[in-house]
Write a protein that holds these residues in place. Structure first.
Motif, PDB file in Angstrom:
ATOM      1  N   ARG A 204       0.840  -1.206   0.000  1.00  0.00           N
ATOM      2  CA  ARG A 204       0.000   0.000   0.000  1.00  0.00           C
ATOM      3  C   ARG A 204       0.873   1.254   0.000  1.00  0.00           C
ATOM      4  NH1 ARG A 204      -2.185   3.555   3.857  1.00  0.00           N
ATOM      5  NH2 ARG A 204      -4.434   4.027   3.688  1.00  0.00           N
ATOM      6  N   ASP A 205       1.873   1.271   0.863  1.00  0.00           N
ATOM      7  CA  ASP A 205       2.772   2.423   0.927  1.00  0.00           C
ATOM      8  C   ASP A 205       3.497   2.641  -0.399  1.00  0.00           C
ATOM      9  OD1 ASP A 205       2.023   2.810   3.552  1.00  0.00           O
ATOM     10  OD2 ASP A 205       3.843   1.921   4.410  1.00  0.00           O
ATOM     11  N   VAL A 214      -5.859   5.041  -2.501  1.00  0.00           N
ATOM     12  CA  VAL A 214      -6.536   3.819  -2.055  1.00  0.00           C
ATOM     13  C   VAL A 214      -8.043   3.954  -2.266  1.00  0.00           C
ATOM     14  CG1 VAL A 214      -6.967   2.291  -0.102  1.00  0.00           C
ATOM     15  CG2 VAL A 214      -4.712   3.340  -0.390  1.00  0.00           C
ATOM     16  N   CYS A 218      -9.644   0.963   2.744  1.00  0.00           N
ATOM     17  CA  CYS A 218      -9.462   2.151   3.578  1.00  0.00           C
ATOM     18  C   CYS A 218     -10.330   3.310   3.080  1.00  0.00           C
ATOM     19  CB  CYS A 218      -8.009   2.594   3.555  1.00  0.00           C
ATOM     20  SG  CYS A 218      -6.817   1.233   3.639  1.00  0.00           S
ATOM     21  N   SER A 221      -6.157   7.566   2.066  1.00  0.00           N
ATOM     22  CA  SER A 221      -4.834   7.115   1.625  1.00  0.00           C
ATOM     23  C   SER A 221      -3.740   7.547   2.589  1.00  0.00           C
ATOM     24  CB  SER A 221      -4.534   7.652   0.219  1.00  0.00           C
ATOM     25  OG  SER A 221      -5.439   7.122  -0.728  1.00  0.00           O
ATOM     26  N   CYS A 224      -2.161   4.000   7.922  1.00  0.00           N
ATOM     27  CA  CYS A 224      -3.099   3.112   8.602  1.00  0.00           C
ATOM     28  C   CYS A 224      -3.071   3.417  10.099  1.00  0.00           C
ATOM     29  CB  CYS A 224      -2.718   1.654   8.363  1.00  0.00           C
ATOM     30  SG  CYS A 224      -3.774   0.467   9.237  1.00  0.00           S
ATOM     31  N   VAL A 263      -5.502  -4.590  -0.390  1.00  0.00           N
ATOM     32  CA  VAL A 263      -5.565  -3.184  -0.741  1.00  0.00           C
ATOM     33  C   VAL A 263      -5.889  -3.085  -2.222  1.00  0.00           C
ATOM     34  CG1 VAL A 263      -3.070  -2.999  -1.235  1.00  0.00           C
ATOM     35  CG2 VAL A 263      -4.405  -0.940  -0.647  1.00  0.00           C
ATOM     36  N   ALA A 265      -5.845  -0.134  -5.030  1.00  0.00           N
ATOM     37  CA  ALA A 265      -5.389   1.235  -5.268  1.00  0.00           C
ATOM     38  C   ALA A 265      -5.477   1.541  -6.752  1.00  0.00           C
ATOM     39  CB  ALA A 265      -3.955   1.417  -4.766  1.00  0.00           C
TER      40      ALA A 265
END
Length: 331
Positions: A204-205, A214, A218, A221, A224, A263, A265
């Motif tokens: 995700r990062d 994202v 979530c 973005s 977390c 995730v 994105a």
């Protein structure tokens, strides 16, 4: 003229047919050995699925769970981009193609699909299974090393499901970066364990750093809000158990719950959920307790009471992983 069977039913029928002629004990032993390998902590440097009997046993055992987990992630993503349908799809480390089936279940239709994996027996069986679904028959099944040398053609959607745990840290970074360069949307699914969640957060990062935002699960973005080591974000998908599942695991339940982290994105305009239900709702007398991840980068509990009428009824119907509040209640 009869309507075609849903992809989930077609897949279940195809997998059941694979086990014909394979002794149950052989299948069960193969599954137990393969599960032990997949649960190992050391990345593998050779395909785990070595031959057809390995692949048949593992596909019959694991494909339904992988399919349901990926479909759960894709449906949440589809809710965030309701006007979009992927025109093409690349399934990285796709093996026998569970994610490809899940994409087809989420967005029916024929599209260019490429499944990449380095286990030739898995690709061969995936092609065989896909032949039972006319919309997947044109898919291309290509052998590729999933790691630092991976390059991808431009595509709308890349899925990477249950793959990152088999790779070194450097290879994980390379695969996610390659997906980010090639795709307009990337969906990554890992087992719903602390380690699986950590790999998802790492991906995700990296995707956010590449300019993605994202879309699910979530509501934002930003970082977390879960404190590493204290908890982990994961969801659950209900899976019908086959006779092979019951033989390997024992027990008599007709289903099991697959825990997964993910995730989704994208570079597309997206409308993430206002909040996400991150635990199974707790129903009490006259109230429902919802644990939510909110847009303000916080985890909080919301109590919905009977006095709230329609919202209370919606809360009673809410499930783990759902967006909250329901669309009719957002105004």
């Amino acid at each position: 003229m009869n309507a075609p069977a849903p992809p989930a039913d077609t897949l279940r029928t195809a997998l059941a047919g694979l086990l014909d002629g394979l002794p149950p004990k052989t299948a069960a032993q193969a599954v137990e050995r393969l599960i032990a390998n997949y649960r190992g902590t050391t990345p593998t440097h050779a395909p785990i699925l070595r031959d057809r009997s390995d692949v048949v046993a593992y596909a019959a055992y694991r494909m339904p769970a992988t399919f349901e987990a990926v479909r759960g992630a894709l449906e949440a993503f589809a809710d965030a981009v309701p006007e979009w349908t992927p025109a093409s799809h690349v399934d990285v480390g796709g093996g026998t193609g569970a994610a490809t089936w899940a994409v087809n279940a989420t967005w029916p239709g024929v599209r260019p699909v490429t499944v990449l994996d380095w286990a030739e027996p898995a690709l061969a069986l995936g092609r065989e299974i896909a032949a039972t679904n006319p919309e997947l028959t044109p898919a291309e099944w290509q052998r590729a090393r999933i790691g630092a040398a991976l390059t991808l053609e431009s595509t709308d959607l890349v899925t990477v499901s249950y793959v990152l745990g088999e790779l070194t840290a450097a290879d994980r970074a390379s695969v996610v970066s390659a997906a980010a360069v090639a795709a307009r949307a990337v969906v990554i699914i890992e087992p719903g364990t602390p380690d699986g969640y950590a790999r998802v957060i790492e991906a995700r990062d990296r995707l956010i750093g590449a300019g993605f935002h994202v879309a699910a699960p979530c509501p934002h973005s930003a970082a977390c809000p879960i404190v590493p080591g204290e908890d982990w974000c994961h969801f659950s998908a209900r899976v019908s158990r086959s006779s092979l599942h019951r033989q390997v695991k024992g027990g008599s339940l007709a289903y099991e719950d697959e825990k997964f982290s993910y995730v989704a994105a994208t570079r597309l305009p997206a409308d993430p959920a206002a909040s996400r239900v991150v635990r199974r709702p707790q129903i009490r007398k006259g109230q429902v307790l919802l644990d939510l991840c909110g847009p303000d980068e916080s985890l909080h509990r919301e109590t919905v009471t009977k006095r709230q009428g329609p919202l209370y009824r919606a809360a009673r119907d809410a499930d783990w992983g759902d967006a909250w509040p329901p669309p009719a209640e957002e105004d």
